[in-house]
Design a protein around this motif. Structure first.
Motif, PDB file in Angstrom:
ATOM      1  N   LYS A 137      26.544  26.634 -49.963  1.00  0.00           N
ATOM      2  CA  LYS A 137      25.948  28.008 -49.740  1.00  0.00           C
ATOM      3  C   LYS A 137      25.973  28.893 -49.917  1.00  0.00           C
ATOM      4  CE  LYS A 137      22.405  28.168 -45.985  1.00  0.00           C
ATOM      5  NZ  LYS A 137      22.294  28.434 -44.522  1.00  0.00           N
TER       6      LYS A 137
ATOM      7  N   LYS B 265      18.416  24.098 -52.350  1.00  0.00           N
ATOM      8  CA  LYS B 265      19.097  22.817 -51.963  1.00  0.00           C
ATOM      9  C   LYS B 265      17.771  22.445 -51.166  1.00  0.00           C
ATOM     10  CE  LYS B 265      21.588  19.489 -50.829  1.00  0.00           C
ATOM     11  NZ  LYS B 265      20.850  18.301 -50.527  1.00  0.00           N
TER      12      LYS B 265
ATOM     13  N   SER C  62      25.080  19.625 -53.141  1.00  0.00           N
ATOM     14  CA  SER C  62      24.628  20.658 -53.020  1.00  0.00           C
ATOM     15  C   SER C  62      25.884  21.288 -53.596  1.00  0.00           C
ATOM     16  CB  SER C  62      24.739  21.239 -51.420  1.00  0.00           C
ATOM     17  OG  SER C  62      24.340  22.420 -51.276  1.00  0.00           O
TER      18      SER C  62
ATOM     19  N   GLY D 116      21.654  27.381 -50.019  1.00  0.00           N
ATOM     20  CA  GLY D 116      22.084  26.415 -50.393  1.00  0.00           C
ATOM     21  C   GLY D 116      21.776  26.130 -52.440  1.00  0.00           C
ATOM     22  N   ILE D 117      22.582  26.200 -52.724  1.00  0.00           N
ATOM     23  CA  ILE D 117      21.757  26.052 -54.149  1.00  0.00           C
ATOM     24  C   ILE D 117      22.586  24.022 -54.633  1.00  0.00           C
ATOM     25  CG2 ILE D 117      23.153  26.625 -56.288  1.00  0.00           C
ATOM     26  CD1 ILE D 117      22.959  29.282 -54.836  1.00  0.00           C
ATOM     27  N   ALA D 118      21.351  23.185 -55.133  1.00  0.00           N
ATOM     28  CA  ALA D 118      21.371  22.570 -55.608  1.00  0.00           C
ATOM     29  C   ALA D 118      22.221  22.139 -57.506  1.00  0.00           C
ATOM     30  CB  ALA D 118      19.943  21.343 -55.826  1.00  0.00           C
ATOM     31  N   ARG D 119      22.323  23.338 -57.582  1.00  0.00           N
ATOM     32  CA  ARG D 119      22.686  23.015 -59.586  1.00  0.00           C
ATOM     33  C   ARG D 119      22.060  24.652 -60.205  1.00  0.00           C
ATOM     34  NH1 ARG D 119      18.110  19.780 -59.691  1.00  0.00           N
ATOM     35  NH2 ARG D 119      16.707  20.085 -61.326  1.00  0.00           N
TER      36      ARG D 119
ATOM     37  N   THR E  22      26.454  20.751 -61.142  1.00  0.00           N
ATOM     38  CA  THR E  22      25.860  20.056 -59.921  1.00  0.00           C
ATOM     39  C   THR E  22      27.264  19.678 -59.338  1.00  0.00           C
ATOM     40  OG1 THR E  22      25.955  18.197 -61.431  1.00  0.00           O
ATOM     41  CG2 THR E  22      24.055  19.065 -60.762  1.00  0.00           C
ATOM     42  N   ASP E  23      26.850  19.526 -58.179  1.00  0.00           N
ATOM     43  CA  ASP E  23      27.867  18.962 -57.340  1.00  0.00           C
ATOM     44  C   ASP E  23      28.052  16.930 -56.987  1.00  0.00           C
ATOM     45  OD1 ASP E  23      30.798  19.727 -55.191  1.00  0.00           O
ATOM     46  OD2 ASP E  23      29.113  18.534 -54.731  1.00  0.00           O
TER      47      ASP E  23
END
Ligand SMILES: [Ca+2]
Ligand SMILES: [Ca+2]
Length: 211
Positions: free
Chosen positions: A181, A211, A178, A103-106, A173-174
Motif C-alpha cells: 500500500k 488491489k 499485492s 493498494g497496488i496489485a501490479r 507483481t507479488d
C-alpha cells in the motif's frame, strides 16, 4: 531464528518481474502481447501526479503526463507520444503520487521503438508517505532506500545479444497478490546502451493496477 531469516528473505524478494517482447515484425498499434495485458486508460495511474526529480526530458518527446494518458504511439518511432530522457544523458528519475496510499496489485510499463530505445532498464521504489525520513526528491547519487523509500524491483529487458527493437511490456507483481500500500512510486530510469546518444527508452505508458 532460521524461520525469521527465511521470512525476511521472502519478504525482500517477493516482487517478481516478467516481460513480453513483440519484435519489429509483430509490433502492433494495440500493444497486444502474448502473456501481458495491453495498456489501459482507467488504471490508478490515470489520476496520479507525475513529477520529474532528476534528469532532463528530451524536448522532442512528450511530457510526463503521456505516461498515464492511456494513449499509445501511432507507430514504432513516434517521439511525441513517448516520454524519454534527453539524448546523450544517462536517464533520470520521476515520481508518481496517488494523493493517498493505495493498494497496488501490479505495475506495468510499455515501450516501443525500432532500435535501442525499445528495451527497458529501471529501478522501482515505493513509499507509503509517513516514513520518518522520507525525501520525496532524491537526486541521482542518493540511494532512495537511505531516505525512506522501499526498493521494489529492478526491471531489465535487455537482450544478451541480437535484435532488441520492437515493443516491450513489463509487469511487476507479488506472489501475495499485492505489492503493498503506497502513495508514491519512484522510477529510476537508465540508458539501455552507451555506444551512441540513443539509449534512452521510449516509454509509451505506465499502468498501475489497484488491489
Ligand atoms: Ca494507463
Ligand atoms: Ca501514453
Amino acid at each position: 531464528m532460521i524461520n525469521v531469516v527465511l521470512l525476511m528473505i521472502v519478504l525482500l524478494w517477493n516482487a517478481s518481474v516478467a516481460f513480453d517482447h513483440n519484435t519489429n515484425r509483430t509490433a502492433n498499434r494495440e500493444f497486444k502481447f502474448q502473456d501481458i495485458s495491453s495498456p489501459v486508460k482507467d488504471d490508478a495511474a490515470a489520476s496520479a501526479t507525475l513529477t520529474l526529480i532528476d534528469g532532463e526530458l528530451d524536448q522532442g518527446g512528450a511530457a510526463l503526463s503521456a505516461l498515464t494518458d492511456g494513449r499509445l504511439p501511432n507507430d514504432e518511432d513516434d517521439p511525441g507520444a513517448n516520454v524519454f530522457f534527453r539524448a546523450g544523458s544517462s536517464g533520470g528519475r520521476f515520481r508518481m503520487d496517488f494523493g493517498t496510499p493505495i493498494g497496488i496489485a501490479r505495475v506495468n510499463s510499455y515501450s516501443w521503438h525500432p532500435g535501442s530505445r525499445a528495451p527497458q532498464l529501471y529501478k522501482l521504489y515505493a513509499a507509503e508517505g509517513s516514513e520518518a525520513n522520507l525525501n520525496l526528491d532524491p537526486k541521482r547519487g542518493v540511494d532512495p532506500v537511505s531516505c525512506g523509500w522501499k526498493f521494489v524491483a529492478l526491471v531489465n529487458t535487455l537482450a544478451e545479444q541480437g535484435q532488441e527493437g520492437g515493443q516491450y511490456a513489463v509487469t511487476i507483481t507479488d506472489r501475495s497478490g499485492s505489492l503493498g500500500k503506497y502513495r508514491y512510486l519512484l522510477f529510476d530510469c537508465y540508458v539501455t546502451e552507451l555506444y551512441d546518444n540513443w539509449g534512452n527508452t521510449f516509454y509509451s505508458e505506465i499502468d498501475v493496477i489497484g488491489k
